[in-house]
Design a protein around this motif. Structure first.
Motif, PDB file in Angstrom:
ATOM      1  N   GLU A  76      11.852  53.111  69.057  1.00  0.00           N
ATOM      2  CA  GLU A  76      10.583  52.520  69.486  1.00  0.00           C
ATOM      3  C   GLU A  76      10.814  51.228  70.269  1.00  0.00           C
ATOM      4  OE1 GLU A  76       7.455  54.031  66.044  1.00  0.00           O
ATOM      5  OE2 GLU A  76       8.574  52.190  65.701  1.00  0.00           O
TER       6      GLU A  76
ATOM      7  N   ARG B 185      14.276  55.635  59.364  1.00  0.00           N
ATOM      8  CA  ARG B 185      13.278  54.621  59.769  1.00  0.00           C
ATOM      9  C   ARG B 185      13.908  53.583  60.694  1.00  0.00           C
ATOM     10  NH1 ARG B 185      10.386  54.345  54.000  1.00  0.00           N
ATOM     11  NH2 ARG B 185       8.814  55.927  54.401  1.00  0.00           N
ATOM     12  N   ARG B 186      15.150  53.192  60.379  1.00  0.00           N
ATOM     13  CA  ARG B 186      15.843  52.246  61.273  1.00  0.00           C
ATOM     14  C   ARG B 186      16.060  52.877  62.644  1.00  0.00           C
ATOM     15  NH1 ARG B 186      18.452  51.015  56.489  1.00  0.00           N
ATOM     16  NH2 ARG B 186      20.146  52.468  56.884  1.00  0.00           N
TER      17      ARG B 186
ATOM     18  N   ASP C 285      16.029  58.473  49.611  1.00  0.00           N
ATOM     19  CA  ASP C 285      15.531  57.168  50.047  1.00  0.00           C
ATOM     20  C   ASP C 285      16.483  56.511  51.045  1.00  0.00           C
ATOM     21  OD1 ASP C 285      13.365  57.605  48.399  1.00  0.00           O
ATOM     22  OD2 ASP C 285      14.066  56.263  46.795  1.00  0.00           O
TER      23      ASP C 285
ATOM     24  N   ILE D 226      16.049  58.313  54.340  1.00  0.00           N
ATOM     25  CA  ILE D 226      14.770  57.930  54.959  1.00  0.00           C
ATOM     26  C   ILE D 226      14.881  56.535  55.567  1.00  0.00           C
ATOM     27  CG2 ILE D 226      12.377  57.295  54.432  1.00  0.00           C
ATOM     28  CD1 ILE D 226      12.333  59.693  52.486  1.00  0.00           C
ATOM     29  N   ASP D 227      15.500  55.609  54.839  1.00  0.00           N
ATOM     30  CA  ASP D 227      15.678  54.254  55.377  1.00  0.00           C
ATOM     31  C   ASP D 227      16.490  54.282  56.670  1.00  0.00           C
ATOM     32  OD1 ASP D 227      14.208  53.141  53.317  1.00  0.00           O
ATOM     33  OD2 ASP D 227      15.967  52.518  52.149  1.00  0.00           O
TER      34      ASP D 227
ATOM     35  N   ILE E  96      14.249  55.246  64.018  1.00  0.00           N
ATOM     36  CA  ILE E  96      12.930  55.323  64.672  1.00  0.00           C
ATOM     37  C   ILE E  96      12.553  53.967  65.238  1.00  0.00           C
ATOM     38  CG2 ILE E  96      10.452  55.597  64.227  1.00  0.00           C
ATOM     39  CD1 ILE E  96      11.237  57.834  62.227  1.00  0.00           C
ATOM     40  N   SER E  97      12.765  52.921  64.453  1.00  0.00           N
ATOM     41  CA  SER E  97      12.440  51.568  64.911  1.00  0.00           C
ATOM     42  C   SER E  97      13.260  51.196  66.145  1.00  0.00           C
ATOM     43  CB  SER E  97      12.701  50.566  63.790  1.00  0.00           C
ATOM     44  OG  SER E  97      12.412  49.256  64.207  1.00  0.00           O
TER      45      SER E  97
END
Length: 169
Positions: free
Chosen positions: A79, A72-73, A65, A68-69, A75-76
């Motif tokens: 983006e 995700r950060r 987890d 993954i967090d 990826i953000s």
């Protein structure tokens, strides 16, 4: 006569067959207890393995987890940077379209040169125009937004032009 004999002990009165049966019975009880202790050791070992696996699973899920967090950060962030970069590049495209228009080219000519639709040319040119907030003493402005195949006109203080349907009222 019977008084001269010492009393018989219960063990002395047992026959060899009885003694063998009692011994076999004690042996069976001893083996049952041994098997029960072995089952308890096996069960305790299995419970320990289960709890060790549960703890390892919980730790691994926590690590997963967290990873993954972090992803995700990332990826953000990627983006967000891409959105900013693309917005800047779209501004460059809009500036190029305006430059071509300033050289006397029509929207159709620009669309042909850039191999895009006329609608896209108009959107680029309107994007390149600086957005000036209306002043209270200035004349009301009209802004056009192209949506689908029709143009919607936002009236900022002016009435829309009368149509033939309005004239009949």
């Amino acid at each position: 006569m019977s008084s001269s004999r010492p009393p018989r002990s219960p063990r002395a009165a047992r026959s060899p067959e009885l003694i063998d049966r009692l011994e076999r019975s004690r042996e069976r009880v001893r083996k049952r207890r041994e098997r029960a202790r072995e089952r308890e050791r096996v069960i305790a070992g299995a419970v320990k393995r289960y709890l060790d696996a549960w703890q390892a699973i919980t730790l691994r899920e926590t690590e997963r987890d967290a990873a993954i967090d972090g992803l995700r950060r990332q990826i953000s962030d990627i983006e967000n940077r891409a959105v900013e970069d693309i917005a800047g590049l779209r501004g460059d495209q809009a500036g190029a379209a305006v430059t071509i228009r300033e050289q006397g080219q029509t929207d159709d000519d620009i669309a042909d040169l850039l191999e895009i639709g006329v609608k896209q040319v108009r959107q680029l040119i309107s994007f390149a125009r600086p957005q000036v907030p209306p002043q209270s003493t200035a004349k009301p402005q009209l802004s056009a937004i192209v949506t689908g195949s029709e143009t919607t006109i936002r009236n900022l203080g002016l009435r829309e032009p009368a149509t033939s349907d309005d004239a009949e009222d």
